[in-house]
Design a protein around this motif. Sequence first.
Motif, short mmCIF file in Angstrom:
data_model
loop_
_atom_site.label_atom_id
_atom_site.label_comp_id
_atom_site.label_asym_id
_atom_site.label_seq_id
_atom_site.Cartn_x
_atom_site.Cartn_y
_atom_site.Cartn_z
N SER A 143 -21.67 -49.04 13.57
CA SER A 143 -22.72 -49.43 14.38
C SER A 143 -23.31 -48.20 15.19
O SER A 143 -24.29 -48.19 15.69
CB SER A 143 -22.41 -50.55 15.56
N ASP A 144 -22.39 -46.94 15.03
CA ASP A 144 -22.73 -45.84 15.91
C ASP A 144 -22.83 -46.10 17.29
O ASP A 144 -23.57 -45.21 17.80
CB ASP A 144 -23.72 -45.15 15.20
N LYS A 145 -22.09 -46.84 17.89
CA LYS A 145 -22.53 -47.15 19.14
C LYS A 145 -21.09 -46.44 19.87
O LYS A 145 -20.01 -46.63 19.29
CB LYS A 145 -22.61 -48.49 19.75
N MET A 146 -21.08 -45.94 21.18
CA MET A 146 -20.08 -45.59 21.92
C MET A 146 -19.27 -46.76 22.54
O MET A 146 -19.65 -47.70 22.80
CB MET A 146 -20.36 -44.73 23.22
N ILE A 147 -17.74 -46.70 22.11
CA ILE A 147 -17.13 -47.94 22.56
C ILE A 147 -15.92 -47.35 23.59
O ILE A 147 -15.44 -48.40 24.25
CB ILE A 147 -16.18 -48.68 21.33
N TRP A 148 -15.85 -46.01 23.64
CA TRP A 148 -14.79 -45.44 24.70
C TRP A 148 -15.31 -43.79 25.04
O TRP A 148 -15.74 -43.29 24.02
CB TRP A 148 -13.42 -45.46 23.95
N GLN A 149 -14.74 -43.84 26.09
CA GLN A 149 -15.15 -42.36 26.59
C GLN A 149 -13.97 -41.97 27.64
O GLN A 149 -13.83 -42.91 28.62
CB GLN A 149 -16.43 -42.17 27.50
N GLY A 150 -13.36 -40.83 27.40
CA GLY A 150 -12.40 -40.37 28.60
C GLY A 150 -12.72 -38.97 28.75
O GLY A 150 -13.30 -38.17 27.90
N TRP A 151 -12.53 -38.42 30.06
CA TRP A 151 -12.61 -37.18 30.70
C TRP A 151 -11.73 -36.67 31.35
O TRP A 151 -10.89 -37.55 32.19
CB TRP A 151 -14.10 -37.11 31.03
N ALA A 152 -11.51 -35.28 31.37
CA ALA A 152 -10.60 -34.59 32.31
C ALA A 152 -11.53 -33.51 32.94
O ALA A 152 -12.11 -32.87 32.30
CB ALA A 152 -9.44 -34.14 31.84
N SER A 153 -11.53 -33.40 34.20
CA SER A 153 -12.40 -32.49 35.07
C SER A 153 -11.47 -31.89 36.11
O SER A 153 -10.44 -32.43 36.69
CB SER A 153 -13.55 -33.06 35.60
N GLY A 154 -11.56 -30.66 36.53
CA GLY A 154 -11.05 -29.86 37.40
C GLY A 154 -10.90 -28.23 37.12
O GLY A 154 -11.64 -27.98 36.17
N ARG A 155 -10.51 -27.54 38.14
CA ARG A 155 -10.27 -26.31 37.99
C ARG A 155 -9.29 -25.74 36.63
O ARG A 155 -7.86 -26.43 36.85
CB ARG A 155 -9.87 -25.50 39.17
N VAL A 156 -9.78 -25.10 35.80
CA VAL A 156 -8.78 -24.77 34.61
C VAL A 156 -8.29 -23.30 34.74
O VAL A 156 -9.37 -22.38 34.70
CB VAL A 156 -9.63 -24.98 33.25
N LYS A 157 -7.10 -22.98 34.84
CA LYS A 157 -6.56 -21.71 34.73
C LYS A 157 -6.49 -21.40 33.38
O LYS A 157 -5.48 -21.82 32.86
CB LYS A 157 -5.65 -21.40 35.93
N ALA A 158 -6.86 -20.26 33.09
CA ALA A 158 -6.76 -19.75 31.44
C ALA A 158 -5.26 -19.33 31.47
O ALA A 158 -4.89 -18.39 32.44
CB ALA A 158 -7.78 -18.53 31.30
#
Length: 191
Positions: A143-158
């Motif tokens: 169906s090409d519909k989104m069924i799940w979404q996950g994310w991580a956000s914050g300060r990333v130190k290289a």
Amino acid sequence: MKSIVKLIKPVSLAVVAGVLIMACSQALQVSYDYDSSVNLKQFKTFKVEAEHNIDQDPLLGSELNRRRLGDAVVEVMQAKGYKMDTQNPEIIVRFMTDVKDRQQVRSNNMYSPYMWWYGGGNNVSTYNYQESRFILNIYQKNSDKMIWQGWASGRVKAPTKKDDRETMVKNTMADILRTFPEATQDTYSRK
């Protein structure tokens, strides 16, 4: 002497608690959302690709990092029991990254009852930083519909070494996909 020992214990516990709070505040914040009308446990095969038509950050979304992200997602999904199928997958995992400029404002209120004598006031400082986001979108193939979404956000130190970069990306993808269900095994074997 006993009073000094009694004073040192609470102070040392406060210092340790402060260090732990500061260490935890630097971590990425992970969250997810999903379509509750779809049984996520029905899928067994997947394919991984970069999200389409999205402007990616030139550094975080570079070809090197896209390969790292793709490889990490494949490794984590296979560890969850899913099989890679580039021809006819049941779900498509698309990833993207971006970086946003952020500003933190800190206020140190120094008012006291003796302000008229010693002075005082409100000391305000600002801190500019960049917040990175790693986003995984999972689509149902038919169906090409989104069924799940996950994310991580914050300060990333290289990280400083190549291995550290790959480990950091793999750990981030594992954290994001932690809530995505494992693949179910067939109860009947095909002969």
